[in-house]
Design a protein around this motif. Sequence first.
Motif, PDB file in Angstrom:
ATOM      1  N   LEU A   1       0.833  -1.212   0.000  1.00  0.00           N
ATOM      2  CA  LEU A   1       0.000   0.000   0.000  1.00  0.00           C
ATOM      3  C   LEU A   1       0.863   1.257   0.000  1.00  0.00           C
ATOM      4  O   LEU A   1       0.533   2.250  -0.656  1.00  0.00           O
ATOM      5  CB  LEU A   1      -0.918   0.011   1.222  1.00  0.00           C
TER       6      LEU A   1
ATOM      7  N   LEU B   1       0.217  -2.894  -5.792  1.00  0.00           N
ATOM      8  CA  LEU B   1      -0.997  -3.701  -5.624  1.00  0.00           C
ATOM      9  C   LEU B   1      -0.651  -5.194  -5.591  1.00  0.00           C
ATOM     10  O   LEU B   1      -1.239  -5.962  -4.825  1.00  0.00           O
ATOM     11  CB  LEU B   1      -1.982  -3.422  -6.758  1.00  0.00           C
TER      12      LEU B   1
ATOM     13  N   PHE C   1       0.709  -5.978  -2.323  1.00  0.00           N
ATOM     14  CA  PHE C   1      -0.420  -5.935  -1.387  1.00  0.00           C
ATOM     15  C   PHE C   1      -1.184  -7.267  -1.399  1.00  0.00           C
ATOM     16  O   PHE C   1      -1.498  -7.833  -0.353  1.00  0.00           O
ATOM     17  CB  PHE C   1      -1.342  -4.777  -1.766  1.00  0.00           C
ATOM     18  N   MET C   2      -1.454  -7.772  -2.605  1.00  0.00           N
ATOM     19  CA  MET C   2      -2.199  -9.033  -2.707  1.00  0.00           C
ATOM     20  C   MET C   2      -1.397 -10.201  -2.140  1.00  0.00           C
ATOM     21  O   MET C   2      -1.949 -11.078  -1.474  1.00  0.00           O
ATOM     22  CB  MET C   2      -2.565  -9.332  -4.170  1.00  0.00           C
TER      23      MET C   2
ATOM     24  N   LEU D   1      -1.715  -9.927   1.561  1.00  0.00           N
ATOM     25  CA  LEU D   1      -3.048 -10.347   2.010  1.00  0.00           C
ATOM     26  C   LEU D   1      -3.166 -11.871   2.011  1.00  0.00           C
ATOM     27  O   LEU D   1      -3.666 -12.467   2.966  1.00  0.00           O
ATOM     28  CB  LEU D   1      -4.126  -9.786   1.083  1.00  0.00           C
TER      29      LEU D   1
END
Lengths: 531, 403
Positions: A223, A466, A469-470, A473
């Motif tokens: 992020l 991104l 980020f994924m 996650l």
Amino acid sequence: MENTKCECGHSNPVGTTLCEYCGKPLEEESASGQPLEMRYDGKARRSQTKNATWVDHVWNFFSSVKVAIWLILITLIISALGTIFPQERVIPSGNPDVYYKQKYGTLGDLYYNLGLSDVFNSPVFMILLGMIGISLVVCSLDRVIPLYKALNNQKIEKNPAFLTRQRVSRTESVSEADRGEVLKALSQALQKKRYHVRTEGESLLAEKGRISRWGPYINHIGLIIFLGGILLRILVPGWYLDESVFVREGETKKLPEVNYYLKNEKATMELYDQTDSREQASKGQPLVKKYETKAIVYQKDPNTGKLKEVKRGPIVVNHPLKVGDILLYQADFEANQTQAIQLQLTDKKTKEDLGKFRINLYDPAKEYALDKGIKVRILNYFPDFVMEGNRPTTKSENPNRPAFVFEVMGPKLKKSEKSWMIAGTNLDDISKSNRYAIDLSRLETVNTSGLMVRIDKSLPIIFTGLGIFMVGLSMGFFWYHRRVWIRIQDGTLYVGAHTNKNWFGLRRELEQATQAAGLPLSFSPEQRREE
Amino acid sequence: MEKAMEYALFAAFFFYLFSTIAYVVAVTGKASRVGKEVHIKRWGKRGLILAMIGGALHILFTVIRIGISGHFPTSNMFEFTAFLCLSIVIAFIIIYFIYRITVLGAFVMPLAVIMLAYAAVFPTEVKPLIPALQSYWLGVHVTTVAIGEGALAVGFVAGLIYLLCWVGQGNRAHTRTASLLEGVLAILLMLVGFVLLSASFGGLGYQASFQHTVDGKPVVEDYSMPPVVSPINSKVVAMDSFPGLDKALFEAPSWLKGEKAASKLNTVIWSVVSGLLLYGLLRLILRRRLHVWLYPLVKNLDLEMVDEVSYRAIAIGYPIFTLGGLVFAMIWAHEAWGRFWGWDPKETWALITWLFYSVYLHLRLSRGWHGLQSSWMAVGGFVVIMLNLIAVNLVLAGLHSYA
């Protein structure tokens, strides 16, 4: 600095809740019988140990998850408010101050005056995003460092109080003789469950899925990179361009802000089968199948000034044309725009046809020579005619409603004649006394493509962010960090276990493991409550 | 082929309905002969199998529709809502195999039924794609969003069960939580009311239309439900008769402008009123509050367990939603519209949904919001999703208003 000494002899920094060495609960934590708070394994964070300079104060402010949550909530609310009415950039008007009041009344006016009509570009919103960025950095650093230290220096032998106060825990008496066997069997059973097992004396620590713990920090890094990319494209000149241009068929036009020229070879709109009702938007309404611009992109040679072809290809919705860093998008389409008109001159007396002449509406010639020595000159041209008070004028440069004042000269006229022509208006009365009449004979139309010209050099950074980020996650949510502590002391077997999520799975796994080790134990919450 | 497709979806709907019934029988049945355990197991299994058959038929429907239209059926409100229903069913089946909680089915399957019925309210014809939608991202982006939302919806149902349990087990029928919970149930009934009304008026072919001016142009606004409220300064063009209603009762307020605003308001009024009527009727028949009536279904559950199911479903749904609703969305938006983010209402509400669940996760993981608070957050999250599905598409205009 004041330290907190545990009974095992280890000195812990202030703010530590569980002894760094043996895990025994310190201070108030020791009083209640509730499960232990296992965050960062009870280690003190920077924000809890330092509070002297202004740096510390700022750090402590941004390190608070509470503050982070408030920042997210405020962003959420502002975003929601920003969707009540359309934002300024999408309204069909250049005067938002009037538009909102006119269209949405008092509420709209209030909306505009509060700055909500362009809230996503407002300083407040930028500051919020900036603060979220800082919060992401500080919160992550404040936590990942103690967590890393704690997980890297885990002691195997923990205080029994640490084990019994885990959310999943069990005590069972074991005979002196069985001790070694039990521990060994449990160790093997846990290894079968893919735990990494370490033993020390009569204690055991089994651990798996530690990778899950880094998930949140990695997604926060993603992020931060994402927000950094957005910041860069605002700050670095040339990184971001958002322009649009209309190009008529056949026209070659310079693209705004960049050193390229584009020729619109052909612009087409295709419709779905209009006879098939299933292929219509609604009754009788045709549905567009495709917009396409056949384009050639040129660059100007700095020496000769000639245009050199760089690229050629179709621009279709969903398939932009890429030229270097520039992306060209099919964004708009105007069908059948009048490009030129053909006029007919007639002698009203003799009904004689005196010839036709063509006027390019975008670049009209001054004078037109016709048969029998007659000349027509354009005295005045209003491409987008409108009356402002008593004065004729033009609204724009686009020939939406072309109007002309002609002067007709010829050998049969003593004095030249003036004649008016306004698209869509019958002016026969004004020029009644004229000898020559000018009438429209033909319209020449072309299609116009609206293209977006974009540069966004931050995209690789944004999408990398991104992606990271994924990854973070997925690590955090699809893996689980599970730890099991087992210790035998004074004829009692202590089992304590912790996970960052999915307690049900941990309990089931422990029940299966103890079963396999020949010592079936229940780890249900009821069991724990009874103990 | 078209007929086969319709039958497949129709059959799926009934299997979902039968599955609901089986689950309700499982958790409520007396089971005097075979014993409670066996009874729950037997009927729970039946419910599950019915749900799986329904899901399979639903997938069949999707496949046939791809065959007919040549694109993934997620291009309008009917297609998306139907796919969301399928996602909820799939997410439920997965969660069921992890936790094996039969009661969950008794609450998720009715939601699936309502969803599919809601989908059927919208035009169901296969339509060709407008240029902006002609991309494989239509399948990738929208399905990922729907699957994520399906899991989040299961998280919501588990949250709702937690609240029912919490209120019932602790005899907290007179707390604020109990009243709020009753309110949530009433709102769900409004959705049911809307679906029932749309189906009945649609079946009757009810139509009315008004003429009025929007932005200086004359516009004819069609109503599919009897007009309680008419557009401001409008004339009746045509109006089917409806007992007790020979003209609209009042006009829409002047600040409510825009296309079809009045007929939307009219629909909302009908939904709210019918939901409240349904609620009142249920109260009269049951003679107790709904949450009290529902409590026996959930009374044997362990609160901690339900809390975990809710969290787990959200922990599965959140990354998937993020991937579909933000990451894939940005990639496609970049390709189709030339910018990866444009603050279109749908985009913004996807962000709001994401922010909301981010808050949920931070509160849960860092501030210890478990159980009750967490369950309320799960309910709130679903409200945001529904707002994005219903209100943003139908009320706010934007690039995503495809229905």
